[in-house]
Design a protein around this motif. Structure first.
Motif, PDB file in Angstrom:
ATOM      1  N   HIS A   1       1.321  -1.310   0.176  1.00 56.46           N
ATOM      2  CA  HIS A   1       0.232  -0.355  -0.362  1.00 56.46           C
ATOM      3  C   HIS A   1       0.393   1.338  -0.083  1.00 56.46           C
ATOM      4  O   HIS A   1       1.618   1.427   0.874  1.00 56.46           O
ATOM      5  CB  HIS A   1      -1.035  -0.272   1.358  1.00 56.46           C
ATOM      6  N   CYS A   2       0.155   2.173  -1.079  1.00 54.32           N
ATOM      7  CA  CYS A   2       1.620   3.402  -0.763  1.00 54.32           C
ATOM      8  C   CYS A   2       1.447   4.185   0.054  1.00 54.32           C
ATOM      9  O   CYS A   2       2.058   5.746   0.639  1.00 54.32           O
ATOM     10  CB  CYS A   2       1.391   4.132  -2.008  1.00 54.32           C
ATOM     11  N   LEU A   3      -0.039   4.097   1.063  1.00 58.78           N
ATOM     12  CA  LEU A   3      -0.068   5.309   2.311  1.00 58.78           C
ATOM     13  C   LEU A   3      -0.451   6.698   1.236  1.00 58.78           C
ATOM     14  O   LEU A   3       0.163   7.444   0.764  1.00 58.78           O
ATOM     15  CB  LEU A   3       1.281   4.755   3.231  1.00 58.78           C
ATOM     16  N   PRO A   4      -1.333   7.099   3.067  1.00 57.49           N
ATOM     17  CA  PRO A   4      -1.774   6.350   4.055  1.00 57.49           C
ATOM     18  C   PRO A   4      -3.122   5.644   4.052  1.00 57.49           C
ATOM     19  O   PRO A   4      -3.363   5.787   3.148  1.00 57.49           O
ATOM     20  CB  PRO A   4      -2.109   7.538   5.030  1.00 57.49           C
ATOM     21  N   ALA A   5      -3.252   4.692   4.579  1.00 54.59           N
ATOM     22  CA  ALA A   5      -4.368   3.841   4.338  1.00 54.59           C
ATOM     23  C   ALA A   5      -5.158   4.505   5.173  1.00 54.59           C
ATOM     24  O   ALA A   5      -4.649   4.458   6.335  1.00 54.59           O
ATOM     25  CB  ALA A   5      -4.042   2.344   4.670  1.00 54.59           C
ATOM     26  N   ASP A   6      -6.375   4.153   5.979  1.00 48.07           N
ATOM     27  CA  ASP A   6      -7.484   3.915   6.287  1.00 48.07           C
ATOM     28  C   ASP A   6      -7.128   2.908   7.472  1.00 48.07           C
ATOM     29  O   ASP A   6      -7.562   1.775   6.536  1.00 48.07           O
ATOM     30  CB  ASP A   6      -9.054   4.169   5.528  1.00 48.07           C
ATOM     31  N   ARG A   7      -6.775   2.373   8.379  1.00 49.70           N
ATOM     32  CA  ARG A   7      -6.909   1.623   9.008  1.00 49.70           C
ATOM     33  C   ARG A   7      -8.013   1.110   9.828  1.00 49.70           C
ATOM     34  O   ARG A   7      -8.587   1.669   9.596  1.00 49.70           O
ATOM     35  CB  ARG A   7      -6.210   2.047  10.233  1.00 49.70           C
ATOM     36  N   ASN A   8      -8.159  -0.477   9.305  1.00 50.28           N
ATOM     37  CA  ASN A   8      -9.456  -0.994   9.874  1.00 50.28           C
ATOM     38  C   ASN A   8     -10.712  -0.781   8.710  1.00 50.28           C
ATOM     39  O   ASN A   8     -11.750  -0.566   9.452  1.00 50.28           O
ATOM     40  CB  ASN A   8      -9.856  -1.180  11.135  1.00 50.28           C
ATOM     41  N   ILE A   9      -9.993  -0.135   7.774  1.00 49.89           N
ATOM     42  CA  ILE A   9     -11.539   0.585   6.801  1.00 49.89           C
ATOM     43  C   ILE A   9     -11.117  -0.232   5.471  1.00 49.89           C
ATOM     44  O   ILE A   9     -11.852  -1.075   5.208  1.00 49.89           O
ATOM     45  CB  ILE A   9     -11.137   1.786   6.739  1.00 49.89           C
ATOM     46  N   GLU A  10      -9.282   0.039   5.792  1.00 48.83           N
ATOM     47  CA  GLU A  10      -9.100  -0.421   3.664  1.00 48.83           C
ATOM     48  C   GLU A  10      -8.869  -1.517   3.746  1.00 48.83           C
ATOM     49  O   GLU A  10      -8.222  -2.388   3.621  1.00 48.83           O
ATOM     50  CB  GLU A  10      -8.304   0.983   3.220  1.00 48.83           C
ATOM     51  N   VAL A  11      -8.137  -1.579   5.519  1.00 49.62           N
ATOM     52  CA  VAL A  11      -7.159  -2.666   5.813  1.00 49.62           C
ATOM     53  C   VAL A  11      -7.351  -3.064   7.545  1.00 49.62           C
ATOM     54  O   VAL A  11      -6.804  -1.522   7.897  1.00 49.62           O
ATOM     55  CB  VAL A  11      -5.342  -2.753   5.203  1.00 49.62           C
ATOM     56  N   THR A  12      -7.618  -4.358   7.601  1.00 46.50           N
ATOM     57  CA  THR A  12      -6.944  -4.514   9.297  1.00 46.50           C
ATOM     58  C   THR A  12      -5.880  -4.396   9.436  1.00 46.50           C
ATOM     59  O   THR A  12      -4.723  -4.328   8.794  1.00 46.50           O
ATOM     60  CB  THR A  12      -7.262  -6.130   9.960  1.00 46.50           C
ATOM     61  N   ASP A  13      -5.590  -3.974  10.963  1.00 54.48           N
ATOM     62  CA  ASP A  13      -4.147  -3.369  10.832  1.00 54.48           C
ATOM     63  C   ASP A  13      -3.609  -5.364  11.282  1.00 54.48           C
ATOM     64  O   ASP A  13      -2.367  -5.121  11.179  1.00 54.48           O
ATOM     65  CB  ASP A  13      -4.416  -3.139  13.036  1.00 54.48           C
ATOM     66  N   GLU A  14      -3.707  -5.721  11.349  1.00 56.44           N
ATOM     67  CA  GLU A  14      -3.477  -7.778  11.605  1.00 56.44           C
ATOM     68  C   GLU A  14      -2.705  -7.648  10.576  1.00 56.44           C
ATOM     69  O   GLU A  14      -1.473  -8.283   9.822  1.00 56.44           O
ATOM     70  CB  GLU A  14      -4.530  -8.388  11.880  1.00 56.44           C
ATOM     71  N   VAL A  15      -3.690  -7.121   8.954  1.00 56.17           N
ATOM     72  CA  VAL A  15      -2.911  -7.191   8.003  1.00 56.17           C
ATOM     73  C   VAL A  15      -1.830  -6.473   7.755  1.00 56.17           C
ATOM     74  O   VAL A  15      -0.159  -6.519   7.141  1.00 56.17           O
ATOM     75  CB  VAL A  15      -3.869  -7.281   6.692  1.00 56.17           C
ATOM     76  N   ILE A  16      -1.668  -5.479   7.945  1.00 58.93           N
ATOM     77  CA  ILE A  16      -1.002  -4.076   7.334  1.00 58.93           C
ATOM     78  C   ILE A  16       0.377  -3.908   8.357  1.00 58.93           C
ATOM     79  O   ILE A  16       1.702  -3.059   7.946  1.00 58.93           O
ATOM     80  CB  ILE A  16      -1.951  -2.346   7.685  1.00 58.93           C
ATOM     81  N   ASP A  17       0.480  -4.382   9.979  1.00 53.95           N
ATOM     82  CA  ASP A  17       1.162  -4.688  10.554  1.00 53.95           C
ATOM     83  C   ASP A  17       1.844  -6.027  11.138  1.00 53.95           C
ATOM     84  O   ASP A  17       2.410  -6.617  11.543  1.00 53.95           O
ATOM     85  CB  ASP A  17       1.029  -4.241  12.311  1.00 53.95           C
ATOM     86  N   GLY A  18       1.538  -7.282   9.968  1.00 55.26           N
ATOM     87  CA  GLY A  18       1.553  -8.192   9.655  1.00 55.26           C
ATOM     88  C   GLY A  18       2.919  -8.734   9.072  1.00 55.26           C
ATOM     89  O   GLY A  18       3.147  -7.813   8.238  1.00 55.26           O
ATOM     90  N   PRO A  19       3.373  -9.380   9.374  1.00 57.25           N
ATOM     91  CA  PRO A  19       4.451  -9.990   8.683  1.00 57.25           C
ATOM     92  C   PRO A  19       4.427 -10.216   6.762  1.00 57.25           C
ATOM     93  O   PRO A  19       5.598  -9.844   6.054  1.00 57.25           O
ATOM     94  CB  PRO A  19       4.146 -12.133   8.882  1.00 57.25           C
ATOM     95  N   GLN A  20       3.623 -10.448   6.865  1.00 55.62           N
ATOM     96  CA  GLN A  20       3.052 -10.475   5.074  1.00 55.62           C
ATOM     97  C   GLN A  20       3.351  -8.629   4.564  1.00 55.62           C
ATOM     98  O   GLN A  20       3.543  -8.388   2.896  1.00 55.62           O
ATOM     99  CB  GLN A  20       1.917 -10.917   4.194  1.00 55.62           C
ATOM    100  N   SER A  21       3.175  -7.754   4.897  1.00 58.65           N
ATOM    101  CA  SER A  21       3.244  -6.160   5.172  1.00 58.65           C
ATOM    102  C   SER A  21       4.659  -6.151   4.618  1.00 58.65           C
ATOM    103  O   SER A  21       5.491  -6.211   5.239  1.00 58.65           O
ATOM    104  CB  SER A  21       2.562  -5.599   6.110  1.00 58.65           C
ATOM    105  N   ALA A  22       4.751  -4.824   3.189  1.00 60.50           N
ATOM    106  CA  ALA A  22       6.245  -4.979   2.505  1.00 60.50           C
ATOM    107  C   ALA A  22       6.197  -3.527   2.643  1.00 60.50           C
ATOM    108  O   ALA A  22       6.339  -2.311   2.524  1.00 60.50           O
ATOM    109  CB  ALA A  22       6.233  -5.122   1.682  1.00 60.50           C
ATOM    110  N   VAL A  23       5.029  -2.527   3.556  1.00 67.74           N
ATOM    111  CA  VAL A  23       4.518  -1.266   3.362  1.00 67.74           C
ATOM    112  C   VAL A  23       5.568   0.196   3.548  1.00 67.74           C
ATOM    113  O   VAL A  23       6.226   0.786   3.184  1.00 67.74           O
ATOM    114  CB  VAL A  23       3.393  -0.767   4.303  1.00 67.74           C
TER     115      VAL A  23
END
Ligand code: CP
Length: 326
Positions: A284-306
């Protein structure tokens, strides 16, 4: 390898040859390595970049300013609202005048139907390179940073890798479609299997789709448009779900926001990530709308490259500035 890019504008990567883009990535990797080692790389000593913003920014402003300082030069922040631009300085005057003071002009102007034309008008009048820090159509430095991140994770040969560039719901504002359009244009040039997933009201520009199809034909890649959020994730190696406005359906912000409300379920969560390849990355290029576009679990998770993706803005921008502003 193309080595002479002095004086070139960067408005869309589509106007740069594949050889020139390869040089940009080579230089970006080299500058990233040099920064990691603490090696000085003052390639633009005494040069000045004017940065003109018509729209707010965090990453773009900070990374261009830091990049110019690391290259031995200086970046000037210019806010359209607090200068005479608000009182009528034209694009032609900006190109002519700032082009005489500075060695490069970087501009962010995202207003739909205005931004790209404004940047092109400045470029026509300017004797120095004009760099597009995001317009209504393109976000070339975001696209370059996205590709650098993909090369780091998957290697430079990404032919056949599936990337899902998808709409996601957001509640904050009608975001430009420039980041997904720039990424689609680059990924198809590199032979990737590109999915564009969006609801019917969130079409991107038809001419960009045509260019993406032609890029894919030339590179041996593929470009496919889907309208099912879950289907877009299936077996993708890279997922890039982000919001944009329904500008091709309506130019009315309130109407666009109302249409978007139909798609509040277009949020990236761990169930959706599980539909992608096992080793898929979330971008995601950021800024993301957290828990609207993407959950915290995903954007802060191990698969996230943000965070790598955001860092890579610095390196690709320094590469293009060093190549064009010398
Ligand atoms: N991704 C991006 O362009 O971020 P900013 O809007 O913060 O510059």
């Amino acid at each position: 390898m193309q080595s002479y890019m002095a004086g070139r504008d960067m408005i869309t990567t589509q106007e740069w040859t594949k050889g020139e883009l390869e040089t940009v990535f080579d230089v970006a990797f080299d500058l990233k390595r040099r920064r990691a080692l603490g090696e000085s790389h003052a390639l633009l000593r005494d040069k000045v970049l004017a940065m003109l913003f018509f729209f707010s920014s965090t990453r773009t402003r900070v990374s261009f300013e830091a990049g110019m300082a690391q290259l031995g030069g200086h970046a000037e922040f210019i806010d359209s609202r607090t200068t005479q631009i608000a009182h009528g300085d034209t694009g032609k005057e900006i190109g002519e005048i700032i082009g005489r003071y500075c060695d490069g002009i970087a501009i962010r102007q995202c207003d739909w139907g205005i931004g790209n034309a404004y940047i092109r008008g400045v470029a026509e009048a300017s004797r120095v390179p004009v760099l597009n820090m995001q317009c209504d159509y393109f976000h070339p430095f975001q696209g370059l940073a996205d590709m650098l991140t993909i090369f780091e994770r998957f290697g430079r040969d990404v032919r056949g890798k599936t990337i899902n560039v998808s709409y996601a719901y957001a509640a904050s504002y009608q975001k430009p479609m420039s980041a997904p359009q720039s990424l689609i244009l680059l990924a198809t040039r590199y032979g990737m299997n590109v999915h564009l997933t969006r609801p019917p009201e969130f079409k991107i520009m038809p001419e960009i789709e045509d260019q993406a199809r032609e890029n894919a034909r030339r590179s041996g890649g593929a470009f496919e448009v889907l309208d099912d959020f879950d289907a877009g994730f299936k077996d993708a190696a890279i997922v890039y779900p982000k919001s944009w406005g329904a500008m091709l359906t309506t130019t009315d912000d309130a109407e666009s926001a109302k249409i978007a409300k139909k798609y509040t379920d277009w949020i990236t969560d761990s169930r959706r990530m599980a539909l992608a390849s096992e080793d898929a990355i979330y971008m995601h290029c950021l800024p993301a709308d957290r828990n609207i576009e993407v959950t915290d679990e995903v954007i802060d998770g191990p698969q996230s490259a943000v965070y790598d993706e955001a860092e890579n803005r610095l390196h690709v921008q320094k590469a293009v500035m060093a190549l064009t502003m010398r």
